[in-house]
Design an enzyme around this catalytic site. Structure first.
Site: not given
Lengths: 415, 78
Positions: B35-37, B39-40
């Protein structure tokens, strides 16, 4: 400073007439219509219930699910078309300096489906501000160019051009000029659009821009016909690789043709109506011809904007007669929108492909759906009605005009 | 597995496109599940929607693993 020569070394397409360049070109030459009832949403209550959709499109055939979820369909089409063009040209080779490869894409609207979905969600949830974090980066029209650069590591100039239906011609023109100036060696350019959605069809319907010939979609896009009643919405992505000539030669690239002109002007007249005498259209063709001092008599084929709207088609023919004089009657003219529908921001790219392949194969794709002559259109002009015509095409010009009065033309020449 | 844990897992599988077997209690969204930021942020919003809770930003920052999410929701879900 000596200007560099610019050539086309790669093509790619996902369109209403096929999901590859070969399929698109075969259907264009055969005079196939891409129009059919809308499948993307329930169009029962819409004035227009048909469009030229990309057929059997399933994002899972091209992207993994996680990736697809972050890409509006206009960006998906961009990545698919660009990948084909990159492969066709061979510029994804390790010897290519990726700092010298840029991306200039043309999308007139961008992620209109994404925008609608988010606003619908906002309204449904009592206007509580809960927007998806991917809303903006999915929707903004520049993101297609960004995605293409990230996929390949192309670190040259990177942006999107927005000029409605002239967008991708502006993109091609900008790429051409930056290479000419020696700023960049290679560009992935072209355009994409995916506006066959409720907001897209409904919005253009309100402007009375779309054909409502719901009983016969395939014959609805009928440029220059007396019964034309508006354009047919298309969608898709089309990509061209433009490259500095010596760079292409040095690596032994396949060269389709040369780019020898790009004009850009404005009508400065009305939001959506063309200048009645086609003033901006006339000026843009003259501007494109002037880049290489191309004489009007050298042009063999014009792929017109010819959207099948009542006023636009007349204005464009008047402009052609002004620019080309008697030679206008020697030209082959065709509107491939009669088959593809109007790809909006991608129109310039798909029609450039028609010009480029007409040069390659010596055949001009037709204007289909001609039933009745319009007395306001000079019938001595050869609109290449019904069937493709064989013709040795050395120079071909593509016109595109956008709402807002943006005009852009580009010229290709056999090499 | 608790009902909450299985619902959390289903959201993660759906949003991050990962295999169910990868979604272990210790798995970190960013280090293990790709996950990237953004996605989080999306995951947190999905948890809020699914469990009808509000996760304040300063709490969300502490939710880095599947287990963190499950325990936070177990404590705060109505």
């Amino acid at each position: 400073m000596e200007l560099k020569r610019v050539v086309v070394t790669g093509l790619g397409a996902i369109t209403p007439l096929g999901n590859s360049i070969d399929e698109l070109w075969k259907n264009l030459v055969e005079g196939v219509s891409g129009a059919a009832p809308i499948t993307r949403f329930d169009a029962t209550d819409f004035k227009t219930k048909f469009a030229c959709e990309v057929k059997d499109y399933n994002s899972n055939d091209y992207f993994d699910r996680k990736e697809a979820r972050k890409l509006d369909m206009f960006a998906q089409f961009a990545l698919i078309a660009a990948e084909q063009a990159v492969q066709d040209s061979g510029i994804d080779h390790e010897d290519i300096d990726t700092d010298q490869v840029g991306v200039i894409w043309g999308a007139g609207i961008g992620g209109i489906q994404t925008f609608s979905d988010e606003i619908k969600g906002f309204a449904k949830n009592d206007f509580k501000p809960r927007f998806n974090p991917f809303f903006i980066p999915k929707m903004i029209s520049d993101i297609a160019a960004g995605h293409i650069s990230m996929k390949y590591g192309f670190r040259g100039p990177n942006f999107n051009t927005v000029s409605a239906c002239a967008s991708s011609t502006n993109a091609i023109g900008d790429a051409f000029n930056l290479i000419r100036l020696g700023k960049t060696k290679v560009f992935v350019t072209g355009g994409s659009e995916a506006a066959i959605c409720e907001a897209g069809i409904g919005g253009f319907n309100s402007m009375q821009a779309l054909s409502t010939r719901n009983d016969d979609p395939e014959s609805a896009s009928r440029p220059f016909d007396k019964g034309r009643d508006g354009f047919v919405m298309g969608e898709g992505g089309v990509s061209l690789i433009l490259e500095e000539y010596e760079h292409a030669k040095a690596r032994g690239a396949k060269i389709y043709c040369e780019v020898i002109g790009a004009g850009m002007t404005a009508d400065a007249h009305h939001l959506t109506a063309p200048h009645p005498e086609g003033l901006g259209a006339k000026n843009v063709m003259i501007s494109a011809l002037s880049d290489y001092d191309t004489k009007p008599e050298e042009v063999d084929y014009i792929n017109v904007h010819g959207t099948s709207t009542p006023r636009g088609d007349i204005a464009e023919t008047l402009a052609i007669k002004e620019v080309f004089g008697e030679h206008a009657y020697n030209l082959n003219i065709s509107s491939t929108k009669s088959m593809t529908g109007h790809l909006l921001g991608a129109a310039g790219a798909i029609e450039s492909v028609a010009c480029i392949l007409a040069i390659r194969d010596g055949v001009v794709p037709p204007t289909i759906n001609h039933f009745e002559d319009d007395p306001e259109i000079d019938q001595k002009l050869n609109m290449t009605y019904h069937k493709a015509q064989k013709r040795k095409v050395k120079v071909a010009l593509s016109n595109t005009f956008g709402f807002g009065g943006h005009n852009a033309s580009v010229i290709f020449k056999a090499i | 597995m608790s009902d909450i844990a299985s619902r959390v897992k289903a959201i993660i599988v759906d949003k991050l496109g990962v295999d169910e077997t990868e979604v272990t209690t210790e798995a970190s969204f960013t280090n293990d599940l790709g996950a990237d930021s953004l996605d989080t942020v999306e995951l947190i919003m999905e948890f809020e929607k699914e469990f009808n809770i509000a996760i304040p930003d300063d709490q969300a920052e502490n939710i880095g693993t599947v287990g963190d999410a499950v325990s936070y929701i177990e404590e705060n879900a109505k």
